[in-house]
Scaffold this motif. Structure first.
Motif, PDB file in Angstrom:
ATOM      1  N   TYR A   1       0.833  -1.200   0.000  1.00 39.37           N
ATOM      2  CA  TYR A   1       0.000   0.000   0.000  1.00 39.37           C
ATOM      3  C   TYR A   1       0.867   1.249   0.000  1.00 39.37           C
ATOM      4  O   TYR A   1       0.635   2.201  -0.763  1.00 39.37           O
ATOM      5  CB  TYR A   1      -0.904   0.000   1.237  1.00 39.37           C
ATOM      6  CG  TYR A   1      -2.250  -0.654   1.031  1.00 39.37           C
ATOM      7  CD1 TYR A   1      -3.425   0.039   1.281  1.00 39.37           C
ATOM      8  CD2 TYR A   1      -2.345  -1.957   0.584  1.00 39.37           C
ATOM      9  CE1 TYR A   1      -4.667  -0.549   1.107  1.00 39.37           C
ATOM     10  CE2 TYR A   1      -3.576  -2.571   0.404  1.00 39.37           C
ATOM     11  CZ  TYR A   1      -4.730  -1.857   0.667  1.00 39.37           C
ATOM     12  OH  TYR A   1      -5.943  -2.448   0.476  1.00 39.37           O
ATOM     13  N   ALA A   2       1.847   1.284   0.913  1.00 41.36           N
ATOM     14  CA  ALA A   2       2.692   2.471   1.034  1.00 41.36           C
ATOM     15  C   ALA A   2       3.522   2.694  -0.223  1.00 41.36           C
ATOM     16  O   ALA A   2       3.780   3.843  -0.616  1.00 41.36           O
ATOM     17  CB  ALA A   2       3.599   2.332   2.252  1.00 41.36           C
ATOM     18  N   THR A   3       3.942   1.615  -0.881  1.00 36.78           N
ATOM     19  CA  THR A   3       4.818   1.738  -2.045  1.00 36.78           C
ATOM     20  C   THR A   3       4.064   2.070  -3.322  1.00 36.78           C
ATOM     21  O   THR A   3       4.481   2.945  -4.097  1.00 36.78           O
ATOM     22  CB  THR A   3       5.600   0.422  -2.261  1.00 36.78           C
ATOM     23  OG1 THR A   3       6.292   0.099  -1.048  1.00 36.78           O
ATOM     24  CG2 THR A   3       6.601   0.562  -3.384  1.00 36.78           C
ATOM     25  N   PHE A   4       2.937   1.391  -3.539  1.00 39.39           N
ATOM     26  CA  PHE A   4       2.239   1.522  -4.816  1.00 39.39           C
ATOM     27  C   PHE A   4       0.937   2.328  -4.722  1.00 39.39           C
ATOM     28  O   PHE A   4       0.740   3.285  -5.471  1.00 39.39           O
ATOM     29  CB  PHE A   4       1.937   0.136  -5.386  1.00 39.39           C
ATOM     30  CG  PHE A   4       3.170  -0.677  -5.663  1.00 39.39           C
ATOM     31  CD1 PHE A   4       3.959  -0.407  -6.764  1.00 39.39           C
ATOM     32  CD2 PHE A   4       3.549  -1.704  -4.818  1.00 39.39           C
ATOM     33  CE1 PHE A   4       5.102  -1.134  -7.023  1.00 39.39           C
ATOM     34  CE2 PHE A   4       4.691  -2.446  -5.058  1.00 39.39           C
ATOM     35  CZ  PHE A   4       5.472  -2.170  -6.163  1.00 39.39           C
ATOM     36  N   LEU A   5       0.059   1.952  -3.777  1.00 39.53           N
ATOM     37  CA  LEU A   5      -1.246   2.600  -3.736  1.00 39.53           C
ATOM     38  C   LEU A   5      -1.206   3.970  -3.064  1.00 39.53           C
ATOM     39  O   LEU A   5      -2.105   4.769  -3.258  1.00 39.53           O
ATOM     40  CB  LEU A   5      -2.252   1.703  -3.008  1.00 39.53           C
ATOM     41  CG  LEU A   5      -2.670   0.441  -3.766  1.00 39.53           C
ATOM     42  CD1 LEU A   5      -3.691  -0.351  -2.955  1.00 39.53           C
ATOM     43  CD2 LEU A   5      -3.275   0.795  -5.120  1.00 39.53           C
ATOM     44  N   GLY A   6      -0.161   4.232  -2.271  1.00 39.92           N
ATOM     45  CA  GLY A   6      -0.079   5.515  -1.585  1.00 39.92           C
ATOM     46  C   GLY A   6      -0.108   6.686  -2.547  1.00 39.92           C
ATOM     47  O   GLY A   6      -0.844   7.652  -2.352  1.00 39.92           O
ATOM     48  N   ASN A   7       0.676   6.599  -3.609  1.00 35.79           N
ATOM     49  CA  ASN A   7       0.708   7.687  -4.598  1.00 35.79           C
ATOM     50  C   ASN A   7      -0.621   7.813  -5.334  1.00 35.79           C
ATOM     51  O   ASN A   7      -1.053   8.933  -5.659  1.00 35.79           O
ATOM     52  CB  ASN A   7       1.837   7.436  -5.603  1.00 35.79           C
ATOM     53  CG  ASN A   7       3.204   7.626  -4.982  1.00 35.79           C
ATOM     54  OD1 ASN A   7       3.373   8.409  -4.038  1.00 35.79           O
ATOM     55  ND2 ASN A   7       4.203   6.918  -5.497  1.00 35.79           N
ATOM     56  N   VAL A   8      -1.268   6.674  -5.596  1.00 33.80           N
ATOM     57  CA  VAL A   8      -2.575   6.713  -6.272  1.00 33.80           C
ATOM     58  C   VAL A   8      -3.595   7.418  -5.401  1.00 33.80           C
ATOM     59  O   VAL A   8      -4.338   8.299  -5.869  1.00 33.80           O
ATOM     60  CB  VAL A   8      -3.048   5.278  -6.604  1.00 33.80           C
ATOM     61  CG1 VAL A   8      -4.451   5.306  -7.207  1.00 33.80           C
ATOM     62  CG2 VAL A   8      -2.079   4.598  -7.560  1.00 33.80           C
ATOM     63  N   TYR A   9      -3.650   7.050  -4.120  1.00 30.12           N
ATOM     64  CA  TYR A   9      -4.590   7.691  -3.198  1.00 30.12           C
ATOM     65  C   TYR A   9      -4.266   9.178  -3.046  1.00 30.12           C
ATOM     66  O   TYR A   9      -5.159  10.026  -2.999  1.00 30.12           O
ATOM     67  CB  TYR A   9      -4.517   7.014  -1.822  1.00 30.12           C
ATOM     68  CG  TYR A   9      -5.158   5.653  -1.757  1.00 30.12           C
ATOM     69  CD1 TYR A   9      -5.913   5.144  -2.813  1.00 30.12           C
ATOM     70  CD2 TYR A   9      -5.000   4.852  -0.625  1.00 30.12           C
ATOM     71  CE1 TYR A   9      -6.484   3.894  -2.746  1.00 30.12           C
ATOM     72  CE2 TYR A   9      -5.582   3.595  -0.546  1.00 30.12           C
ATOM     73  CZ  TYR A   9      -6.316   3.121  -1.617  1.00 30.12           C
ATOM     74  OH  TYR A   9      -6.896   1.882  -1.536  1.00 30.12           O
TER      75      TYR A   9
ATOM     76  N   SER B   1      -6.257  15.917  -6.359  1.00 29.55           N
ATOM     77  CA  SER B   1      -6.923  16.364  -7.583  1.00 29.55           C
ATOM     78  C   SER B   1      -8.357  16.816  -7.331  1.00 29.55           C
ATOM     79  O   SER B   1      -8.926  17.563  -8.129  1.00 29.55           O
ATOM     80  CB  SER B   1      -6.907  15.254  -8.633  1.00 29.55           C
ATOM     81  OG  SER B   1      -7.670  14.140  -8.203  1.00 29.55           O
ATOM     82  N   ASN B   2      -8.935  16.357  -6.213  1.00 27.42           N
ATOM     83  CA  ASN B   2     -10.316  16.727  -5.901  1.00 27.42           C
ATOM     84  C   ASN B   2     -10.431  17.902  -4.943  1.00 27.42           C
ATOM     85  O   ASN B   2     -11.540  18.284  -4.568  1.00 27.42           O
ATOM     86  CB  ASN B   2     -11.039  15.506  -5.291  1.00 27.42           C
ATOM     87  CG  ASN B   2     -11.280  14.413  -6.310  1.00 27.42           C
ATOM     88  OD1 ASN B   2     -11.617  14.685  -7.459  1.00 27.42           O
ATOM     89  ND2 ASN B   2     -11.099  13.163  -5.898  1.00 27.42           N
ATOM     90  N   LEU B   3      -9.279  18.473  -4.550  1.00 26.69           N
ATOM     91  CA  LEU B   3      -9.332  19.647  -3.683  1.00 26.69           C
ATOM     92  C   LEU B   3      -9.976  20.816  -4.419  1.00 26.69           C
ATOM     93  O   LEU B   3      -9.834  20.954  -5.642  1.00 26.69           O
ATOM     94  CB  LEU B   3      -7.923  20.035  -3.233  1.00 26.69           C
ATOM     95  CG  LEU B   3      -7.278  19.184  -2.138  1.00 26.69           C
ATOM     96  CD1 LEU B   3      -5.821  19.582  -1.956  1.00 26.69           C
ATOM     97  CD2 LEU B   3      -8.032  19.341  -0.825  1.00 26.69           C
ATOM     98  N   PRO B   4     -10.703  21.666  -3.693  1.00 25.60           N
ATOM     99  CA  PRO B   4     -11.301  22.850  -4.332  1.00 25.60           C
ATOM    100  C   PRO B   4     -10.237  23.714  -5.015  1.00 25.60           C
ATOM    101  O   PRO B   4      -9.095  23.786  -4.562  1.00 25.60           O
ATOM    102  CB  PRO B   4     -11.957  23.595  -3.158  1.00 25.60           C
ATOM    103  CG  PRO B   4     -12.152  22.550  -2.095  1.00 25.60           C
ATOM    104  CD  PRO B   4     -11.024  21.585  -2.259  1.00 25.60           C
ATOM    105  N   ASP B   5     -10.615  24.354  -6.103  1.00 25.02           N
ATOM    106  CA  ASP B   5      -9.691  25.209  -6.854  1.00 25.02           C
ATOM    107  C   ASP B   5      -9.130  26.317  -5.964  1.00 25.02           C
ATOM    108  O   ASP B   5      -9.864  26.980  -5.221  1.00 25.02           O
ATOM    109  CB  ASP B   5     -10.412  25.838  -8.051  1.00 25.02           C
ATOM    110  CG  ASP B   5     -10.791  24.798  -9.100  1.00 25.02           C
ATOM    111  OD1 ASP B   5     -10.147  23.739  -9.112  1.00 25.02           O
ATOM    112  OD2 ASP B   5     -11.738  25.054  -9.865  1.00 25.02           O
ATOM    113  N   GLY B   6      -7.816  26.490  -6.064  1.00 19.98           N
ATOM    114  CA  GLY B   6      -7.156  27.539  -5.309  1.00 19.98           C
ATOM    115  C   GLY B   6      -6.957  27.217  -3.841  1.00 19.98           C
ATOM    116  O   GLY B   6      -6.529  28.090  -3.082  1.00 19.98           O
TER     117      GLY B   6
END
Length: 299
Positions: A34-42, A48-53
């Motif tokens: 998880y830490a090696t591969f899925l961590g970056n995906v999460y 990417s879903n944070l509000p603009d600005g």
């Protein structure tokens, strides 16, 4: 007699290095993967879903992702580990030890109860070790846990291990060969993580599948662990000024919020449902043991 049988099962479990290390290595490998591969995906999905600005500190982002990772690991391990630790029930059939025990003064109730309790205690030792590893990992990247969160996570682990032990006891009762053990172990290890929403949140599935999975206790078990693992990080987001609508959407997307028949299921209701299923499975396990014993006596 029950105490002696439980201690015997625990000792045999830890003495069998194959069963013990298979159980312990599962959460450790998951943590590394998880830490090696899925961590970056999460992490990419979250940012990417944070509000603009709007931006968050790297520590909070990493802490949020880490909490999601360890909640997935614990949700899976607390059910798959009992399937490993409970293999002794089948091993006794294969080696003939079960037959020797049935003709001894040990009653059927004591024997079946000792398998359940022995597997539960062994699984709890492994799963709490996994919890310590997970908390150590989160401590290095971003810590947002309170003492209450850890206590609730511990309670979740106990409940999930009891469910996993009751389920594995029921399944293992019908197994009698090494091949069957391997087949069931592979099936549970490969499929349960997807079924419970640990690898992919159930909210990302189709509406039809979501409705089906809403009947399964695994959905609520994962939600309980995720709620308590992520509470601190999500609360910190609100304190940092993240819009509440975004935080609520994050909770929903990560299955912290689960609906049944269009209504949000509360955490007490989740505990009640999972606890009820533990009692149902345990009752069914004791019933089939009792019927099998009567059949053996009168046949």
């Amino acid at each position: 007699m029950l105490k002696a049988m439980v201690l015997r099962n625990i000792k045999l479990y830890f003495k069998d290095k194959g069963m013990f290390f298979t159980s312990l290595i599962t959460p450790a490998i998951l943590l590394v993967l998880y830490a090696t591969f899925l961590g970056n995906v999460y992490r990419d999905s979250f940012t990417s879903n944070l509000p603009d600005g709007f931006s968050l500190s790297q520590k909070l982002i990493d802490g949020t992702v880490g909490a999601q990772l360890i909640s997935s690991i614990l949700a899976v391990s607390c059910v798959t580990v009992p399937f490993c630790s409970n293999m002794l029930m089948v091993q006794d059939k294969i080696t003939g030890a079960r037959k020797d025990l049935t003709i001894s003064p040990v009653s059927s109730a004591v024997l079946s109860g000792s398998y359940f309790l022995g597997a539960a205690v062994s699984s709890l030792l492994v799963c709490f070790t996994a919890l310590a590893l997970c908390l150590g990992y989160v401590r290095t990247i971003g810590w947002f846990f309170s003492g209450k969160d850890i206590l609730l996570l511990s309670a979740d682990i106990v409940l999930l291990v009891l469910f996993g032990t009751a389920l594995s006891s029921m399944v293992h009762f019908f197994l009698s060969t090494q091949g069957q053990i391997s087949a069931v172990g592979t099936l549970v290890s490969a499929g349960y993580g997807f079924l419970c929403g640990a690898y992919m949140p159930i909210s990302s599935f189709g509406s039809g599948l979501q409705k089906v999975l809403s009947f399964l206790p695994s959905t609520y078990m994962t939600s309980l662990v995720r709620n308590h693992a992520m509470r601190g990080a999500l609360a910190q987001m609100e304190a940092d000024g993240v819009p509440k609508v975004f935080v609520d959407a994050t909770r929903e997307s990560l299955d912290c919020t689960v609906e049944f028949a269009g209504k949000t299921v509360t955490i007490p209701a989740m505990y009640a449902y999972v606890g009820g299923m533990v009692l149902v499975l345990l009752g069914a396990y004791l019933a089939v043991q009792y019927l099998a014993e009567r059949k053996r006596i009168y046949s």
